[in-house]
Design an enzyme around this catalytic site. Structure first.
Site, PDB file in Angstrom:
ATOM      1  N   TYR A  40      14.192  33.710  38.987  1.00 45.51           N
ATOM      2  CA  TYR A  40      14.335  31.961  39.370  1.00 45.51           C
ATOM      3  C   TYR A  40      14.222  31.345  40.919  1.00 45.51           C
ATOM      4  O   TYR A  40      13.819  30.564  41.298  1.00 45.51           O
ATOM      5  CB  TYR A  40      14.578  31.443  38.039  1.00 45.51           C
ATOM      6  CG  TYR A  40      14.707  29.870  38.854  1.00 45.51           C
ATOM      7  CD1 TYR A  40      13.390  30.034  38.152  1.00 45.51           C
ATOM      8  CD2 TYR A  40      15.701  29.536  38.479  1.00 45.51           C
ATOM      9  CE1 TYR A  40      13.145  28.644  37.181  1.00 45.51           C
ATOM     10  CE2 TYR A  40      15.269  28.025  38.243  1.00 45.51           C
ATOM     11  CZ  TYR A  40      14.183  27.054  37.367  1.00 45.51           C
ATOM     12  OH  TYR A  40      13.667  26.108  38.075  1.00 45.51           O
ATOM     13  N   SER A  57      14.525  22.973  42.228  1.00 44.17           N
ATOM     14  CA  SER A  57      15.771  23.200  41.231  1.00 44.17           C
ATOM     15  C   SER A  57      16.810  23.057  42.283  1.00 44.17           C
ATOM     16  O   SER A  57      17.018  23.128  43.152  1.00 44.17           O
ATOM     17  CB  SER A  57      15.445  24.948  40.502  1.00 44.17           C
ATOM     18  OG  SER A  57      16.731  24.930  40.137  1.00 44.17           O
TER      19      SER A  57
END
Ligand code: ZN
Length: 657
Positions: free
Chosen positions: A554, A541
């Site tokens: 996350y 990410s």
């Protein structure tokens, strides 16, 4: 054997050709009659050509069409007159015959007419049906095959001895028909090959085929050779890891990766464990139609070393012959019988492996019944060898063309039901890979028509047992694992650290990090056997380099995953496994970006949803298909020398650059 003719359906047909399509499809629906493009049919009609002359034309099945799904344009119209003249020749090479068939077609661009076209033409009936019916082959492929067929059908059929398909077979049949055809003849048996039926109408020819096969089935029943005893308790099945080792051995000697499909159903295991397996399985295929797709003789064995030895022996003969005759060699075996696993079939693609599996499954029925009838006898060594190096089959091999990038390779994608995972599946399938998609969402299993190169498995990746079971399914379906795409992840709604619950933190880490450790660890024994070297692509990410507020769990889990991938790249390089990470950002057509999450994130940056979508240097929208394409290319030859890399796919981000 059921007669599937429906008068109401037939009544909807407006021409002889439409009736031909209708009854061809009825034959195609029964896989004990024809399988995967086997068999062929024709109809003879009178047509007026463009200059007003009336011609007799035979519409015959074109190559590449399957009777089950054939359409009118799958039949090639060929002029009858030249075909009947050709049948009178003493000899004609098969490439010449193929040229003549194509040159006498009346529709440009029609598919190549079947190599059995002349045979259809010399039968003086309007409709001709040809199958390789299992029940008939079980009778003809025995010592007294000819006598049994004569006892069974009497004068109803003409019996033709075995001749290799091609011009010579057509010539022999033409002479037999001239000498023996009576008004009462309804069919023709080609020993160790198949069955023809014919008639004045589509219904008559079809009904005769069904009744001839029905009589063969009754004969087998009367002789105690129809229902065969099956053991109830089959005992344990071998360790699937051996299949992956075997796949590597075959791929190495073949020179390219292969897909292997394993069936451990009771029938296959019982056959592979029969005490006389070595003897009965080496007597050759049941019909020439199966030879090239199942390859001539099944491989047998228990240990990988034994396979390797048998394999070398098999090759020695073929390589010698190929060199002597300057012919092509298609070196992968197609069928492996193993007492541990049952039936394993091999192909350059999942489709090829599935076809070989289906053909050999029927072969097992035919051999078992022929054995019950007194002993299975197939084609002789010479007949088989002759067929394998047949001019026409050599031409087919030469036409092969460049295989797709991932031909014979197997990929596993997690989180495959939607978004980036689904896009990765599509990009890999497009490049010829066989793909296993894992997802907790049952949508990962497609309903409706299944394709042979995709297997969906519903799987919770946080369960170690579920992962082991999914990998076992992967190896049974396709033979191993070459590419692992770690995509499954959760993206929770924004939560500041001061209110982030430990349970939530752990839940995010369980999916985004821990599950991937299990997947990597359990896949390693398979990835290191990948013929071209294993490849892992981790979906990281942008948050790894540029975290956002409210996304602690996350961002931290993806950062830990990235570090795990870097260590894997270091540890696994020696085994030829490449591990690379990509960092997508702002991919909004994915499962985790619900409208609510999207609005909340945009608001937290003080932007509209539209601005937020293109909030990057290139002012471009990044779609899941962009990510899927990059993932597939990372597994391909362009990145063959790259491991441990981290590549953004985010439209350019100031905080990352
Ligand atoms: Zn045939």
């Amino acid at each position: 054997m059921k007669n599937l003719w429906e008068p109401a359906d037939a009544a909807k047909c407006n021409s002889d050709l439409e009736l031909r399509v209708y009854s061809s499809r009825l034959l195609g629906r029964d896989d004990t009659l024809v399988l995967h493009g086997g068999g062929n049919t024709s109809v003879k009609v009178r047509e007026r050509n463009v200059v007003g002359e009336e011609e007799e034309i035979i519409y015959v099945k074109g190559s590449g069409w399957d009777l089950e799904t054939i359409k009118a344009n799958g039949f090639t119209p060929v002029r009858m007159t030249p075909l009947l003249k050709l049948a009178q020749l003493e000899s004609l090479s098969d490439p010449q015959m193929v040229n003549e068939l194509a040159a006498n077609a009346t529709r440009a661009g029609a598919p190549a007419p079947s190599v059995e076209t002349i045979l259809h033409a010399v039968i003086p009936h309007k409709f001709v049906d040809h199958t390789h019916a299992d029940a008939l082959l079980a009778i003809t492929n025995t010592d007294e095959g000819e006598a049994r067929v004569r006892e069974l059908y009497g004068d109803d059929v003409i019996v033709v001895p075995y001749v290799m398909p091609g011009f010579e077979l057509a010539r022999v049949c033409a002479r037999k028909i001239q000498a023996e055809l009576k008004p009462s003849t309804i069919g023709m048996v080609l020993l160790k090959h198949g069955l023809f039926s014919f008639g004045a109408t589509a219904e008559e020819s079809y009904a005769r085929m069904i009744s001839l096969v029905e009589r063969a089935e009754s004969y087998l029943k009367e002789h105690g050779a129809w229902e065969l005893p099956q053991p109830n308790d089959i005992g344990p099945i071998g360790h699937i890891g051996h299949v992956a080792e075997l796949r590597r051995a075959i791929a190495w000697s073949a020179g390219f990766p292969v897909v292997m499909s394993t069936s451990s159903e009771i029938k296959a295991l019982a056959f592979a464990r029969a005490s006389n397996l070595r003897e009965i399985s080496q007597r050759g295929p049941v019909t020439p139609d199966h030879i090239l797709r199942t390859k001539r003789l099944p491989m047998l064995g228990r240990a990988v070393a034994e396979y390797a030895a048998a394999y070398r022996e098999y090759f020695a003969r073929h390589i010698r012959h190929a060199k002597e005759t300057k012919t092509m060699l298609d070196p992968a075996p197609r069928v492996i019988l193993d007492p541990e696993f049952g039936l394993t079939t091999v192909g350059r693609s999942a489709k090829e492996a599935a076809i070989a599996r289906d053909l050999y499954s029927h072969t097992i029925d035919v051999i078992a019944r022929a054995e019950a009838l007194g002993g299975y006898r197939a084609l002789s060594e010479e007949e088989l060898f002759e067929f394998e190096y047949w001019d026409l089959e050599q031409a087919k091999l030469r036409r092969g063309g460049t295989p797709p990038m991932f031909a014979g390779e197997i990929a596993c994608v997690t989180g495959a039901a939607s978004g980036i995972g689904k896009a990765c599946v599509d990009a890999l399938l497009k490049r010829g890979a066989a793909v296993v998609g894992l997802d907790i969402d049952p949508q990962v299993i497609p309903n409706g028509q299944r394709r042979p190169d995709y297997l969906g498995v519903q799987c919770d990746v946080t369960s170690e047992d579920a992962i082991s079971s999914a990998l076992e399914k992967t190896v049974r379906a396709f033979g191993g694992l070459d590419m692992l795409i770690l995509n499954a992840g959760v993206f929770p709604a924004g939560t500041p650290i001061e209110s982030l619950a430990s349970a939530e933190w752990r839940r995010v880490f369980a999916v985004n990090l821990d599950a991937n450790l299990t997947l990597l660890r359990e896949s390693y024994p398979l990835l290191k056997l990948a013929p071209r070297g294993g490849r892992v692509v981790v979906i990281g990410s942008k948050n790894v380099a540029a975290p956002g507020p409210g996304a602690a769990a996350y961002s931290a889990s993806k950062a830990a995953l990235t570090q795990l991938a870097r260590v894997a790249a270091l540890e696994w390089g020696a085994a030829g496994i490449r591990v690379n990470t990509i960092h997508p950002n702002a991919v909004f057509d994915t499962g985790i970006w619900t409208d609510d999450v999207l609005k909340a994130r945009a608001a937290s940056y003080g932007m509209s949803v539209e601005e937020y979508k293109r909030n990057n240097i290139l002012k471009t929208e990044v779609r899941s298909s962009d990510v899927g394409e990059l993932v597939a290319e990372l597994c391909g030859p362009v990145f063959a020398k790259t491991t441990g890399a981290q590549i953004p796919v985010d439209g350019g981000n100031e905080r990352v650059i």
